[in-house]
Design a protein around this motif. Structure first.
Motif, PDB file in Angstrom:
ATOM      1  N   VAL A  11       0.855  -1.187   0.000  1.00  0.00           N
ATOM      2  CA  VAL A  11       0.000   0.000   0.000  1.00  0.00           C
ATOM      3  C   VAL A  11       0.893   1.240   0.000  1.00  0.00           C
ATOM      4  CG1 VAL A  11      -1.890   1.205   1.151  1.00  0.00           C
ATOM      5  CG2 VAL A  11      -1.686  -1.280   1.364  1.00  0.00           C
ATOM      6  N   LEU A  17      -6.233   0.609   4.657  1.00  0.00           N
ATOM      7  CA  LEU A  17      -6.047  -0.822   4.902  1.00  0.00           C
ATOM      8  C   LEU A  17      -7.283  -1.366   5.598  1.00  0.00           C
ATOM      9  CD1 LEU A  17      -4.068  -3.320   5.319  1.00  0.00           C
ATOM     10  CD2 LEU A  17      -3.633  -2.341   7.557  1.00  0.00           C
ATOM     11  N   VAL A 116       1.743  -6.488   5.635  1.00  0.00           N
ATOM     12  CA  VAL A 116       1.354  -5.175   5.122  1.00  0.00           C
ATOM     13  C   VAL A 116       2.631  -4.361   4.924  1.00  0.00           C
ATOM     14  CG1 VAL A 116       0.149  -3.028   5.606  1.00  0.00           C
ATOM     15  CG2 VAL A 116      -0.897  -5.225   6.232  1.00  0.00           C
TER      16      VAL A 116
END
Length: 120
Positions: A11, A17, A116
């Motif tokens: 991202v 998120l 992530v």
């Protein structure tokens, strides 16, 4: 009980998120922990599956939102305006009986983790 987490990935900084974690059975509460490179695992947030109570780590207050759908045995973690320091492996965990959300030992089941990565 098995936990299946999803929603991680790459991202851009400033992006959003939403992680999901579905349990294969009923739990009393679920939480999200994260472990950044070179750091210890830390609690982000936890919630009762009833949705009646939630707990946030001090560093997560005002930045993350945790929610639960008891009908789906699923917990979600929402974060807007992501920053590179949010880069971590995010783990979901589940309690089978009520307990102190802050203590990892109170969680009987853990998911496999979802990475992530927030690019600057």
């Amino acid at each position: 009980v098995q936990l299946q987490a999803s929603g991680g990935g790459l991202v851009q900084s400033g992006g959003s998120l939403r992680l999901s974690c579905q349990a294969s059975g009923r739990t009393s509460g679920m939480a999200w922990f994260r472990q950044a490179p070179g750091k210890e695992r830390e609690l982000v947030a936890a919630t009762a599956m009833s949705g009646r109570s939630a707990y946030y780590a001090e560093s997560a207050k005002g930045r993350f939102t945790i929610s639960a759908d008891s009908a789906k045995n699923t917990v979600y973690l929402q974060r807007d305006n992501l920053k590179p320091e949010d880069t971590a492996v995010y783990y979901c965990a589940a309690m089978v009986r009520p307990g102190n959300y802050a203590y990892p030992a109170n969680y009987a089941y853990w998911g496999q983790g979802t990475l992530v990565t927030v690019s600057s």
